[in-house]
Design a protein around this motif. Sequence first.
Motif, PDB file in Angstrom:
ATOM      1  N   ALA A  29      -7.383  16.800  15.024  1.00 10.10           N
ATOM      2  CA  ALA A  29      -7.396  16.651  16.474  1.00 10.10           C
ATOM      3  C   ALA A  29      -7.907  17.940  17.088  1.00 10.10           C
ATOM      4  CB  ALA A  29      -5.990  16.355  16.974  1.00 10.10           C
ATOM      5  N   GLY A  30      -8.720  17.792  18.123  1.00 11.20           N
ATOM      6  CA  GLY A  30      -9.279  18.957  18.782  1.00 11.20           C
ATOM      7  C   GLY A  30      -8.711  19.153  20.170  1.00 11.20           C
ATOM      8  N   ASP A  31      -8.844  20.380  20.652  1.00  9.67           N
ATOM      9  CA  ASP A  31      -8.388  20.742  21.988  1.00  9.67           C
ATOM     10  C   ASP A  31      -9.383  21.737  22.553  1.00  9.67           C
ATOM     11  OD1 ASP A  31      -7.022  21.388  24.292  1.00  9.67           O
ATOM     12  OD2 ASP A  31      -5.489  22.564  23.275  1.00  9.67           O
ATOM     13  N   GLY A  32     -10.406  21.263  23.244  1.00 11.35           N
ATOM     14  CA  GLY A  32     -11.425  22.157  23.795  1.00 11.35           C
ATOM     15  C   GLY A  32     -12.279  22.756  22.709  1.00 11.35           C
ATOM     16  N   ASN A  33     -12.182  24.055  22.537  1.00 18.70           N
ATOM     17  CA  ASN A  33     -12.999  24.768  21.552  1.00 18.70           C
ATOM     18  C   ASN A  33     -12.288  24.971  20.220  1.00 18.70           C
ATOM     19  OD1 ASN A  33     -15.137  25.009  23.316  1.00 18.70           O
ATOM     20  ND2 ASN A  33     -14.470  26.988  24.085  1.00 18.70           N
ATOM     21  N   HIS A  34     -11.135  24.335  20.025  1.00 16.77           N
ATOM     22  CA  HIS A  34     -10.339  24.506  18.810  1.00 16.77           C
ATOM     23  C   HIS A  34     -10.029  23.155  18.188  1.00 16.77           C
ATOM     24  CE1 HIS A  34      -9.365  27.781  21.603  1.00 16.77           C
ATOM     25  NE2 HIS A  34      -9.299  28.553  20.528  1.00 16.77           N
ATOM     26  N   ALA A  35      -9.839  23.139  16.898  1.00  7.72           N
ATOM     27  CA  ALA A  35      -9.378  21.928  16.214  1.00  7.72           C
ATOM     28  C   ALA A  35      -8.549  22.339  15.003  1.00  7.72           C
ATOM     29  CB  ALA A  35     -10.556  21.070  15.768  1.00  7.72           C
ATOM     30  N   ALA A  36      -7.514  21.562  14.736  1.00 12.00           N
ATOM     31  CA  ALA A  36      -6.704  21.723  13.527  1.00 12.00           C
ATOM     32  C   ALA A  36      -6.825  20.413  12.763  1.00 12.00           C
ATOM     33  CB  ALA A  36      -5.253  22.003  13.885  1.00 12.00           C
ATOM     34  N   PHE A  37      -6.779  20.497  11.448  1.00  5.89           N
ATOM     35  CA  PHE A  37      -6.961  19.287  10.650  1.00  5.89           C
ATOM     36  C   PHE A  37      -6.215  19.377   9.327  1.00  5.89           C
ATOM     37  CE2 PHE A  37     -10.521  22.128   9.756  1.00  5.89           C
ATOM     38  CZ  PHE A  37     -10.563  22.167   8.368  1.00  5.89           C
ATOM     39  N   SER A  38      -5.956  18.213   8.760  1.00  2.00           N
ATOM     40  CA  SER A  38      -5.519  18.117   7.371  1.00  2.00           C
ATOM     41  C   SER A  38      -6.686  17.501   6.610  1.00  2.00           C
ATOM     42  CB  SER A  38      -4.258  17.251   7.244  1.00  2.00           C
ATOM     43  OG  SER A  38      -4.508  15.947   7.713  1.00  2.00           O
ATOM     44  N   TRP A  39      -6.668  17.603   5.298  1.00  2.00           N
ATOM     45  CA  TRP A  39      -7.750  17.031   4.505  1.00  2.00           C
ATOM     46  C   TRP A  39      -7.236  16.576   3.148  1.00  2.00           C
ATOM     47  CZ3 TRP A  39      -9.249  19.177  -0.157  1.00  2.00           C
ATOM     48  CH2 TRP A  39      -8.823  20.470  -0.416  1.00  2.00           C
ATOM     49  N   GLN A  40      -7.967  15.634   2.578  1.00  2.00           N
ATOM     50  CA  GLN A  40      -7.728  15.155   1.222  1.00  2.00           C
ATOM     51  C   GLN A  40      -9.073  15.075   0.532  1.00  2.00           C
ATOM     52  OE1 GLN A  40      -5.797  11.373   2.014  1.00  2.00           O
ATOM     53  NE2 GLN A  40      -3.900  12.238   1.220  1.00  2.00           N
ATOM     54  N   GLY A  41      -9.106  15.437  -0.734  1.00  2.00           N
ATOM     55  CA  GLY A  41     -10.370  15.375  -1.446  1.00  2.00           C
ATOM     56  C   GLY A  41     -10.238  15.766  -2.899  1.00  2.00           C
ATOM     57  N   ASN A  42     -11.246  16.474  -3.383  1.00  2.00           N
ATOM     58  CA  ASN A  42     -11.316  16.866  -4.792  1.00  2.00           C
ATOM     59  C   ASN A  42     -11.764  18.306  -4.928  1.00  2.00           C
ATOM     60  OD1 ASN A  42     -10.919  14.251  -6.288  1.00  2.00           O
ATOM     61  ND2 ASN A  42     -12.540  13.688  -4.871  1.00  2.00           N
ATOM     62  N   ASP A  43     -11.248  18.957  -5.956  1.00  2.00           N
ATOM     63  CA  ASP A  43     -11.667  20.298  -6.342  1.00  2.00           C
ATOM     64  C   ASP A  43     -11.993  20.218  -7.830  1.00  2.00           C
ATOM     65  OD1 ASP A  43     -12.094  22.963  -6.822  1.00  2.00           O
ATOM     66  OD2 ASP A  43     -10.059  23.605  -6.349  1.00  2.00           O
ATOM     67  N   GLU A  44     -13.265  20.259  -8.151  1.00  2.00           N
ATOM     68  CA  GLU A  44     -13.725  20.090  -9.535  1.00  2.00           C
ATOM     69  C   GLU A  44     -13.140  18.821 -10.160  1.00  2.00           C
ATOM     70  OE1 GLU A  44     -13.277  23.588 -11.912  1.00  2.00           O
ATOM     71  OE2 GLU A  44     -14.423  24.811 -10.505  1.00  2.00           O
ATOM     72  N   MET A  45     -13.183  17.727  -9.427  1.00  2.00           N
ATOM     73  CA  MET A  45     -12.756  16.402  -9.856  1.00  2.00           C
ATOM     74  C   MET A  45     -11.241  16.233  -9.910  1.00  2.00           C
ATOM     75  SD  MET A  45     -15.627  14.927  -9.983  1.00  2.00           S
ATOM     76  CE  MET A  45     -15.231  13.344 -10.669  1.00  2.00           C
TER      77      MET A  45
END
Length: 90
Positions: A29-45
């Motif tokens: 979610a963003g607020d003007g010029n800033h955003a905070a986020f969570s993420w899910q993904g992969n690091d070397e599979m």
Amino acid sequence: MMEAAYILFEANGSGEFAFGCVTGQIFGAGDGNHAAFSWQGNDEMDEAQGDGWVEIQPDGSIGGQICFHGGDETDFIARRWTSSTACMTQ
């Protein structure tokens, strides 16, 4: 194989990023010029997840940090890609 590093934010707060052998889907979610986020993904599979933040800089770039839950964090600066390179076939 590694792809070019990038970070992409959509208007709805989602997005994606890649750097080195790390890829992730962004939920934030963003607020003007800033955003905070969570993420899910992969690091070397291997499955990976974490959080992060970004801030628009005066020159139009974004600076921020991507953090791995229970691990490392990495700072970054990203600039808008304005490639005018086109493939030509003769």
